[in-house]
Design a protein around this motif. Sequence first.
Motif, PDB file in Angstrom:
ATOM      1  N   ASP A  61      23.675  13.893   7.862  1.00  0.00           N
ATOM      2  CA  ASP A  61      23.107  14.961   8.670  1.00  0.00           C
ATOM      3  C   ASP A  61      21.663  15.274   8.318  1.00  0.00           C
ATOM      4  O   ASP A  61      20.989  15.992   9.056  1.00  0.00           O
ATOM      5  CB  ASP A  61      23.962  16.224   8.532  1.00  0.00           C
ATOM      6  CG  ASP A  61      25.227  16.135   9.382  1.00  0.00           C
ATOM      7  OD1 ASP A  61      25.303  15.225  10.218  1.00  0.00           O
ATOM      8  OD2 ASP A  61      26.128  16.978   9.200  1.00  0.00           O
ATOM      9  N   SER A  62      21.194  14.798   7.189  1.00  0.00           N
ATOM     10  CA  SER A  62      19.782  14.955   6.821  1.00  0.00           C
ATOM     11  C   SER A  62      19.169  13.560   6.723  1.00  0.00           C
ATOM     12  O   SER A  62      19.638  12.726   5.953  1.00  0.00           O
ATOM     13  CB  SER A  62      19.638  15.673   5.475  1.00  0.00           C
ATOM     14  OG  SER A  62      20.223  16.958   5.529  1.00  0.00           O
ATOM     15  N   VAL A  63      18.135  13.331   7.530  1.00  0.00           N
ATOM     16  CA  VAL A  63      17.479  12.016   7.572  1.00  0.00           C
ATOM     17  C   VAL A  63      15.972  12.235   7.494  1.00  0.00           C
ATOM     18  O   VAL A  63      15.349  12.705   8.447  1.00  0.00           O
ATOM     19  CB  VAL A  63      17.834  11.240   8.853  1.00  0.00           C
ATOM     20  CG1 VAL A  63      17.191   9.854   8.840  1.00  0.00           C
ATOM     21  CG2 VAL A  63      19.346  11.125   9.024  1.00  0.00           C
ATOM     22  N   ILE A  64      15.387  11.922   6.338  1.00  0.00           N
ATOM     23  CA  ILE A  64      13.950  12.105   6.133  1.00  0.00           C
ATOM     24  C   ILE A  64      13.376  10.835   5.517  1.00  0.00           C
ATOM     25  O   ILE A  64      13.836  10.395   4.458  1.00  0.00           O
ATOM     26  CB  ILE A  64      13.660  13.305   5.203  1.00  0.00           C
ATOM     27  CG1 ILE A  64      14.236  14.596   5.785  1.00  0.00           C
ATOM     28  CG2 ILE A  64      12.155  13.448   4.960  1.00  0.00           C
ATOM     29  CD1 ILE A  64      14.108  15.799   4.845  1.00  0.00           C
ATOM     30  N   LEU A  65      12.394  10.237   6.179  1.00  0.00           N
ATOM     31  CA  LEU A  65      11.700   9.093   5.596  1.00  0.00           C
ATOM     32  C   LEU A  65      10.465   9.609   4.862  1.00  0.00           C
ATOM     33  O   LEU A  65       9.632  10.301   5.438  1.00  0.00           O
ATOM     34  CB  LEU A  65      11.275   8.087   6.671  1.00  0.00           C
ATOM     35  CG  LEU A  65      10.613   6.822   6.115  1.00  0.00           C
ATOM     36  CD1 LEU A  65      11.617   5.970   5.353  1.00  0.00           C
ATOM     37  CD2 LEU A  65       9.956   6.004   7.214  1.00  0.00           C
ATOM     38  N   VAL A  66      10.364   9.265   3.592  1.00  0.00           N
ATOM     39  CA  VAL A  66       9.235   9.668   2.762  1.00  0.00           C
ATOM     40  C   VAL A  66       8.363   8.447   2.522  1.00  0.00           C
ATOM     41  O   VAL A  66       8.810   7.474   1.911  1.00  0.00           O
ATOM     42  CB  VAL A  66       9.719  10.258   1.415  1.00  0.00           C
ATOM     43  CG1 VAL A  66       8.530  10.686   0.559  1.00  0.00           C
ATOM     44  CG2 VAL A  66      10.658  11.429   1.656  1.00  0.00           C
ATOM     45  N   ASP A 115       0.827  -1.208   0.000  1.00  0.00           N
ATOM     46  CA  ASP A 115       0.000   0.000   0.000  1.00  0.00           C
ATOM     47  C   ASP A 115       0.862   1.259   0.000  1.00  0.00           C
ATOM     48  O   ASP A 115       0.459   2.302  -0.521  1.00  0.00           O
ATOM     49  CB  ASP A 115      -0.917   0.021   1.226  1.00  0.00           C
ATOM     50  CG  ASP A 115      -1.960  -1.085   1.171  1.00  0.00           C
ATOM     51  OD1 ASP A 115      -2.369  -1.465   0.061  1.00  0.00           O
ATOM     52  OD2 ASP A 115      -2.348  -1.581   2.249  1.00  0.00           O
ATOM     53  N   ARG A 116       2.031   1.161   0.626  1.00  0.00           N
ATOM     54  CA  ARG A 116       2.930   2.305   0.709  1.00  0.00           C
ATOM     55  C   ARG A 116       4.341   1.856   0.368  1.00  0.00           C
ATOM     56  O   ARG A 116       4.719   0.704   0.598  1.00  0.00           O
ATOM     57  CB  ARG A 116       2.933   2.918   2.122  1.00  0.00           C
ATOM     58  CG  ARG A 116       1.575   3.243   2.697  1.00  0.00           C
ATOM     59  CD  ARG A 116       1.696   4.109   3.933  1.00  0.00           C
ATOM     60  NE  ARG A 116       2.118   5.473   3.604  1.00  0.00           N
ATOM     61  CZ  ARG A 116       1.295   6.457   3.260  1.00  0.00           C
ATOM     62  NH1 ARG A 116       0.002   6.238   3.205  1.00  0.00           N
ATOM     63  NH2 ARG A 116       1.755   7.661   2.978  1.00  0.00           N
ATOM     64  N   VAL A 117       5.119   2.768  -0.179  1.00  0.00           N
ATOM     65  CA  VAL A 117       6.545   2.529  -0.377  1.00  0.00           C
ATOM     66  C   VAL A 117       7.288   3.610   0.412  1.00  0.00           C
ATOM     67  O   VAL A 117       6.941   4.791   0.347  1.00  0.00           O
ATOM     68  CB  VAL A 117       6.933   2.544  -1.873  1.00  0.00           C
ATOM     69  CG1 VAL A 117       6.615   3.877  -2.529  1.00  0.00           C
ATOM     70  CG2 VAL A 117       8.405   2.193  -2.047  1.00  0.00           C
ATOM     71  N   ASN A 118       8.268   3.184   1.203  1.00  0.00           N
ATOM     72  CA  ASN A 118       8.981   4.090   2.108  1.00  0.00           C
ATOM     73  C   ASN A 118      10.427   4.252   1.649  1.00  0.00           C
ATOM     74  O   ASN A 118      11.173   3.274   1.579  1.00  0.00           O
ATOM     75  CB  ASN A 118       8.951   3.539   3.543  1.00  0.00           C
ATOM     76  CG  ASN A 118       7.536   3.409   4.073  1.00  0.00           C
ATOM     77  OD1 ASN A 118       6.656   4.192   3.714  1.00  0.00           O
ATOM     78  ND2 ASN A 118       7.306   2.430   4.931  1.00  0.00           N
ATOM     79  N   VAL A 119      10.790   5.492   1.352  1.00  0.00           N
ATOM     80  CA  VAL A 119      12.128   5.792   0.838  1.00  0.00           C
ATOM     81  C   VAL A 119      12.843   6.709   1.824  1.00  0.00           C
ATOM     82  O   VAL A 119      12.317   7.752   2.211  1.00  0.00           O
ATOM     83  CB  VAL A 119      12.056   6.462  -0.545  1.00  0.00           C
ATOM     84  CG1 VAL A 119      13.464   6.747  -1.067  1.00  0.00           C
ATOM     85  CG2 VAL A 119      11.297   5.587  -1.533  1.00  0.00           C
ATOM     86  N   LEU A 120      14.037   6.314   2.209  1.00  0.00           N
ATOM     87  CA  LEU A 120      14.833   7.101   3.146  1.00  0.00           C
ATOM     88  C   LEU A 120      15.738   8.048   2.368  1.00  0.00           C
ATOM     89  O   LEU A 120      16.581   7.610   1.577  1.00  0.00           O
ATOM     90  CB  LEU A 120      15.671   6.165   4.020  1.00  0.00           C
ATOM     91  CG  LEU A 120      16.488   6.807   5.142  1.00  0.00           C
ATOM     92  CD1 LEU A 120      15.584   7.548   6.129  1.00  0.00           C
ATOM     93  CD2 LEU A 120      17.319   5.756   5.864  1.00  0.00           C
ATOM     94  N   LEU A 121      15.551   9.356   2.583  1.00  0.00           N
ATOM     95  CA  LEU A 121      16.392  10.367   1.948  1.00  0.00           C
ATOM     96  C   LEU A 121      17.498  10.760   2.917  1.00  0.00           C
ATOM     97  O   LEU A 121      17.226  11.187   4.047  1.00  0.00           O
ATOM     98  CB  LEU A 121      15.569  11.604   1.586  1.00  0.00           C
ATOM     99  CG  LEU A 121      14.366  11.398   0.658  1.00  0.00           C
ATOM    100  CD1 LEU A 121      13.709  12.742   0.355  1.00  0.00           C
ATOM    101  CD2 LEU A 121      14.781  10.702  -0.622  1.00  0.00           C
TER     102      LEU A 121
END
Length: 311
Positions: A28-33, A7-13
């Motif tokens: 230093d930048s960690v955002i899960l989309v 249902d969802r795909v999770n990509v770590l930026l």
Amino acid sequence: DPWGGRDRVNVLLLGGDGGVGRTGVRTDSVILVSIDTTSGKTTMFSLPRNMMYAQFPEDSPLHDLYPDGYTGEGDAGFYMLNAIYGQIPARHPGILGASKNEGADAIKQAVSGSLGVPVDYYVLVNLKGFQEIVDAIGGITVNVNEPVAINGNTDAGIPPTGYIQPGPDQHLDGFHALWFARGRYGSDDYERMDRQRCTVDAIIEAADPFTLLTRYQQLVAAGKEIIFSDIPLKLVPAFVDLALEVKDAKVRSVVFKTSERFFSGDPDYAWVQETVAKALTPRPRSGPKDDPGRPKNAKSSCAYDPVTPTS
């Protein structure tokens, strides 16, 4: 179905910075989309780089080593979230088995265990790569609510060489977009996290189909500056289609910043995981509007709302 029924795909930026005096890359930048594979509705989760006691999934060998979270003796800086990429391969080479990038796989597991959701893929971009990608799409447009320093080091007393001045709908090239996202002088990590989230939203806005087509050559060249990603090539067309859905869908964000419910030095991971689960639940969430874990609309939270200087 390219998503295998998910249902969802999770990509770590991840934004990686080698930096002066650093061993290897620190993220230093960690955002899960997290993206709904049908509607494109997206929720971004921003984590502070200095978050301690990161959790690993129970079925991970790293959980056996760190059952109470990632911590140990010595310099506390080696146990922050942003150190995992470099420290786990150095301390425990081969612990994750066959891996093309142990550091990336380790931080994927740390984010997954801490937030309580799977992390499917990651994209790690270095500073030069970010700058060139923004230039390749023709720049981004953001609202700047207070001066953002270019260069400078608060701790060392080194002043900035310039500032990005406040103003609505400011169009930034790659160099200025990079400093908008990472400028530290006179601000804290949480202000940077807010700006990074708004930067991601601005990139989504800028990457319309016409731009992607007309600037294809520049994007291909800039893409070579991406350090690494484990997104399979066969999924790239599906991600392009999904990205266009994201552009037209609602994008919300949760920033884990200091509040009565969250402290990066000793996070309440039960609350963190409950917050993530609620943010990804389709039904409207209840609760007070000042709830620190309540998702915010990316557009409204990145609106022009200038900060009044204090005397």
